[in-house]
Enzyme design. Structure first.
Site, PDB file in Angstrom:
ATOM      1  N   ASP B 154      -9.931   3.987   4.516  1.00  0.00           N
ATOM      2  CA  ASP B 154      -8.521   4.334   4.319  1.00  0.00           C
ATOM      3  C   ASP B 154      -8.352   5.821   4.607  1.00  0.00           C
ATOM      4  O   ASP B 154      -8.741   6.665   3.800  1.00  0.00           O
ATOM      5  CB  ASP B 154      -8.092   4.027   2.870  1.00  0.00           C
ATOM      6  CG  ASP B 154      -8.009   2.520   2.606  1.00  0.00           C
ATOM      7  OD1 ASP B 154      -8.670   1.746   3.332  1.00  0.00           O
ATOM      8  OD2 ASP B 154      -7.274   2.118   1.669  1.00  0.00           O
ATOM      9  N   LYS B 217      -0.717   1.809   5.862  1.00  0.00           N
ATOM     10  CA  LYS B 217      -0.672   1.830   4.399  1.00  0.00           C
ATOM     11  C   LYS B 217       0.317   2.885   3.965  1.00  0.00           C
ATOM     12  O   LYS B 217       0.413   3.943   4.584  1.00  0.00           O
ATOM     13  CB  LYS B 217      -2.093   2.129   3.900  1.00  0.00           C
ATOM     14  CG  LYS B 217      -2.233   2.342   2.411  1.00  0.00           C
ATOM     15  CD  LYS B 217      -3.715   2.522   2.031  1.00  0.00           C
ATOM     16  CE  LYS B 217      -3.876   3.009   0.597  1.00  0.00           C
ATOM     17  NZ  LYS B 217      -5.283   3.274   0.234  1.00  0.00           N
ATOM     18  N   LYS B 253      -0.480  -2.469   3.970  1.00  0.00           N
ATOM     19  CA  LYS B 253      -0.941  -2.258   2.597  1.00  0.00           C
ATOM     20  C   LYS B 253      -0.020  -1.305   1.851  1.00  0.00           C
ATOM     21  O   LYS B 253      -0.083  -0.093   2.048  1.00  0.00           O
ATOM     22  CB  LYS B 253      -2.372  -1.698   2.603  1.00  0.00           C
ATOM     23  CG  LYS B 253      -2.916  -1.404   1.200  1.00  0.00           C
ATOM     24  CD  LYS B 253      -4.360  -0.939   1.243  1.00  0.00           C
ATOM     25  CE  LYS B 253      -4.834  -0.469  -0.142  1.00  0.00           C
ATOM     26  NZ  LYS B 253      -6.202   0.084  -0.113  1.00  0.00           N
TER      27      LYS B 253
END
Lengths: 506, 317
Positions: B154, B217, B253
């Site tokens: 991430d 995300k 996400k």
């Protein structure tokens, strides 16, 4: 598998068609919503309703009753009195008596309190009103719960506030009420239209005889109960149910000072003829064939929502529905593909299910009219696309439908369908968009979708429509005036302007 | 994966799937009022009984159970991994979560604890949460995390660069980091709470996807507001457009601030009605959350028994 993305410039029609063809979204059954019905068991309806005249429930002189049915099940809900000329006579006399002896003499502050009381009672009985509205008219519960009933209460609250401030609404002028208002309302927003009519009339000091539509009388009759419980002086509000003949008796009654009508342009014209030369005041809120104009620079995904809401809200039974989609030619295919994807997610069915997006068509008669006009569309050569939504076996339902390849001359581009049917047309330039939008005998509303603020303001002044929405659609507020141009009617409802039709301003 | 029928996971396309910075015209404007109204309408979907149960179980399978604190220790991470494998040991029908998300130094601990469980290890990297370090350090950060055993990385974008108009720099960094990821999946955190507008969220989503992101995300969880339904919808619309243009399936996400089961169901409704069935899978949708799991478990018990259990019946990890 190397994917070359470099050439991805602005989407053009040809690249779009090529790409879109093999790629599609699947709105299937991976995660299905369970049934979520709003239970009607808390609703207490009577088997039979009389007329509400002079603060009491009375039987119709003729002794005749008709059934109101649930359009989603075709089963009868209750029996409704058929008001005759004699009943209208009684109602107008009661309204006149109440006007002369009580309502016109009451201090405006006190008058306002009664209207506030009605507003609060509507909120208290919101759930019941929403369920009955959906049962009687077929609209999805999410709309009656989140739109019709709250907006109804809001109209009473808003107008209640004006009652003792009318001299501030029109500074330097003296205002006084008209007298007795005859009000005839349609079946698409039964309770809300009653509020649009009754609330300003009462706040301005008039008394009322209201005739609800014959297919949707129930919420107006519940409103009568509320008015009784609010202890309004008898005769201030009278509700006479019935069909066209009852309405005609009200229109033709010599002691009515003003007629407020919302409904079809055809009936509106009949009423105007009947009233010619009588000196009675009138306001007409009639049909529409609104243009919803989408430019290539628009926020397209949000425009799609606006288009869907514009035409499928309340099954398209909306006089200001965005029933003509005018699309800038270069984005036509992209937009139509997006619309089809969005239509695949619409849920048609039981109006009482909280997840239903599109409920039942209001009546068999209306369903037949929609079917007939859709047939005309096909016969005239437009291309029909109907969403693949399963329909219930019983009841009056129609799948959301769009027509592409529609020309200005097609009937489906000119006539009001009043159903979930959208006609898609294209334009090339801004001026052509305005010309096409205005090329109709209606003029109630319009929508513009563009990212250019200057264009929104410029077009808003050029479109011949009473309401122009920019980057949104179907927005209503009690403080905002609503009404038409051309054959969509005259007079305004809502806001300060909405008080004028109920006042003599000197 | 990447079969003819199933979703092609973009990450497995390899770095050759990368393109160039998309032109501005590829990122349409977003209307604020309308997008918020749309998610508001979707929030009123009524999710009951069987739909609720299926949605909650799906939400567990989509969860990236997260701890990103300065005081994270091996003990804390081991406890979290236990919860990730067996969210409720008394009820074996409850599935494992999708992944555990930790800082790079704790990846080896998680790897050991999750051995054979099928639960992925996600690691934040690239000078998380600000991303304001030299690229070489970010790349090293990523390579180490992958070496330690992270399946998913991430990363954060350089918001300073994005907001000062250096989109190309943002794009190049993402592309370089994607390459450094090797086989690991790359999730690109936009930190939408710092981007200032939905237009910027849309633009950053497009930049990230064209640069090679497998997932986009919303947030680090360190900035408020973190994930919101409206921001998520904007990003899902970008994913939809990217799919139609390239055929590639990009994951989404939302992270930060999702604490209640009801919120999770709302997000699933948004996914279902925007992208459809293909995205209703942990391969393409994740929740980044630290406290959501217990509320979901509590709601599942409520569905079965009709009664809410006291919070103390659920382990806090």
């Amino acid at each position: 598998m190397a994917i070359k993305l470099v050439e991805d410039g602005p989407e053009t029609q040809s690249t779009h068609q090529r790409r879109r063809g093999e790629r599609r979204l699947d709105f299937g059954t991976a995660w299905e919503y369970a049934p979520a019905p709003e239970r009607p068991d808390h609703v207490r309806l009577r088997d039979r309703y009389g007329l509400f005249i002079n603060g009491r429930w009375v039987s119709p002189e003729s002794g005749k009753f008709f059934k109101t049915i649930n359009p989603a099940t075709e089963e009868p809900i209750a029996e409704i009195a058929e008001g005759s000329e004699a009943d209208v006579e009684r109602a107008v006399a009661a309204a006149r008596q109440a006007y002369e002896s009580v309502w016109s003499k009451m201090r405006p502050l006190e008058r306002g309190k009664y209207v506030y009381r009605i507003a609060r009672a509507i909120q208290e009985r919101a759930r019941e009103l929403a369920v009955v509205e959906s049962m009687d008219g077929g609209k999805p519960i999410k709309e009656s719960r989140d739109f019709d009933v709250p907006t109804t209460a809001a109209h009473f609250f808003y107008n209640a506030g004006w009652a003792d401030k009318l001299s501030y609404a029109f500074p330097g002028r003296a205002v006084r009420p008209l007298g007795v208002a005859g009000q005839i309302i349609p079946w698409n927003f039964p309770l809300l239209m009653a509020a649009w009519k009754i609330a300003p009339a009462l706040a301005c000091g008039n008394t009322v005889v209201l005739k609800p539509a014959e297919t949707t009388p129930l919420t107006a009759l519940l409103l009568a109960e509320i008015i009784r419980e609010a202890e309004l002086p008898p005769g201030v509000v009278n509700i006479v149910t019935g069909a066209g003949a009852t309405g005609a008796a009200l229109v033709n009654h010599p002691d009515v000072d003003k007629i407020a009508f919302t409904g079809s342009t055809a009936v509106g014209k009949l009423i105007q003829r009947a009233l010619a030369g009588t000196g009675k005041r009138m306001t007409m809120e009639l049909g529409g064939k609104a243009a919803n104009i989408v430019f290539a620079d628009a926020p397209l995904d949000q425009a799609v929502e606006g288009i869907i809401n514009g035409i499928f809200f309340n099954q398209g039974h909306v006089c200001c529905a965005g029933s003509r989609l005018l699309v800038e030619e270069g984005i036509h295919d992209v937009l139509v593909a997006k619309l089809r994807d969005r239509m695949a997610t619409l849920r048609v069915g039981d109006p009482l299910d909280k997840n239903t997006d599109i409920g039942a068509i209001n009546s068999r008669e209306q369903l037949e009219r929609i079917e007939q006009l859709v047939q005309v569309g096909e016969d005239e050569g437009a291309e029909r696309y109907t969403a693949p939504c399963p329909l219930p076996e019983k009841g009056f339902f129609f799948s959301p439908t769009i027509f592409t390849g529609v020309a200005q001359s097609h009937a489906i581009a000119r006539e009001e369908i009043f159903g979930p049917v959208l006609s898609v047309l294209t334009f090339r330039t801004e001026s052509e968009a305005v010309e096409r939008a205005n090329n109709t005998f209606y003029g109630l509303s319009a929508g513009i979708w563009s990212n250019k603020g200057a264009r929104l303001f410029k077009l808003a002044t050029q479109l011949e429509a009473g309401v122009v929405w920019a980057n949104t659609y179907n927005k209503f507020d009690p403080s905002s005036a609503f009404g038409g141009y051309k054959e969509s009617g005259f007079g305004r409802e809502g806001g300060r302007h909405g008080l004028l039709p109920y006042l003599v301003v000197e | 994966m990447g079969t003819a029928d199933g979703p092609k996971l973009a990450g497995l396309n390899g770095p050759e799937g990368r393109g160039a910075l998309p032109p501005l015209s590829a990122s349409p404007p977003v209307e604020r009022v309308a997008i918020e109204e749309r998610v508001g309408a979707l929030a009123r979907r009524s999710i009951k009984t069987t739909a609720k149960k299926a949605g909650l179980l799906l939400a567990i399978r989509m969860m990236d159970l997260t701890t990103l604190e300065g005081k994270d220790s091996p003990g804390k991470v081991r406890a979290l991994c236990q919860k990730a494998r067996w969210p409720d040991r008394t009820r074996p029908e409850i599935p494992s979560v999708a992944a555990v998300c930790v800082y790079p130094n704790l990846v080896p601990v998680a790897k050991e604890a999750l051995e054979g469980s099928g639960v992925h290890i996600a690691s934040v990297a690239t000078a998380f949460p600000s991303g304001l370090s030299p690229l070489s350090i970010k790349l090293d950060d990523v390579r180490r995390a992958v070496e330690y055993g992270a399946d998913e990385i991430d990363m954060v974008i350089d918001r300073g660069a994005f907001l000062s108009g250096e989109e190309q720099k943002v794009f190049d960094e993402i592309a370089a980091i994607k390459e450094a990821c090797g086989d690991a999946h790359l999730k690109v955190i936009l930190e939408t709470g710092e981007l200032g507008s939905y237009d910027n969220v849309r633009r950053a989503s497009d930049v990230a996807m064209y640069a090679g992101a497998d997932f986009i995300k919303t947030s680090t969880g360190k900035i408020q507001p973190a994930a919101t339904p409206a921001v998520t919808l904007v990003m899902l619309e970008a994913i939809r457009e990217f799919y139609f243009k390239t055929g590639r399936y990009i994951g989404m996400k939302p992270a930060g601030g999702i604490r209640a089961a009801k919120q999770a169901l709302h997000y699933l409704v948004i996914v279902k009605e925007t992208l459809g069935d293909a995205w209703l899978t942990p391969e393409l949708f994740r929740f980044g959350a630290s406290t959501l799991l217990n509320d979901v478990l509590m709601q599942l018990v409520k569905l079965e028994t009709g009664a809410y259990q006291a919070a103390e019946y659920f382990s806090r990890d």
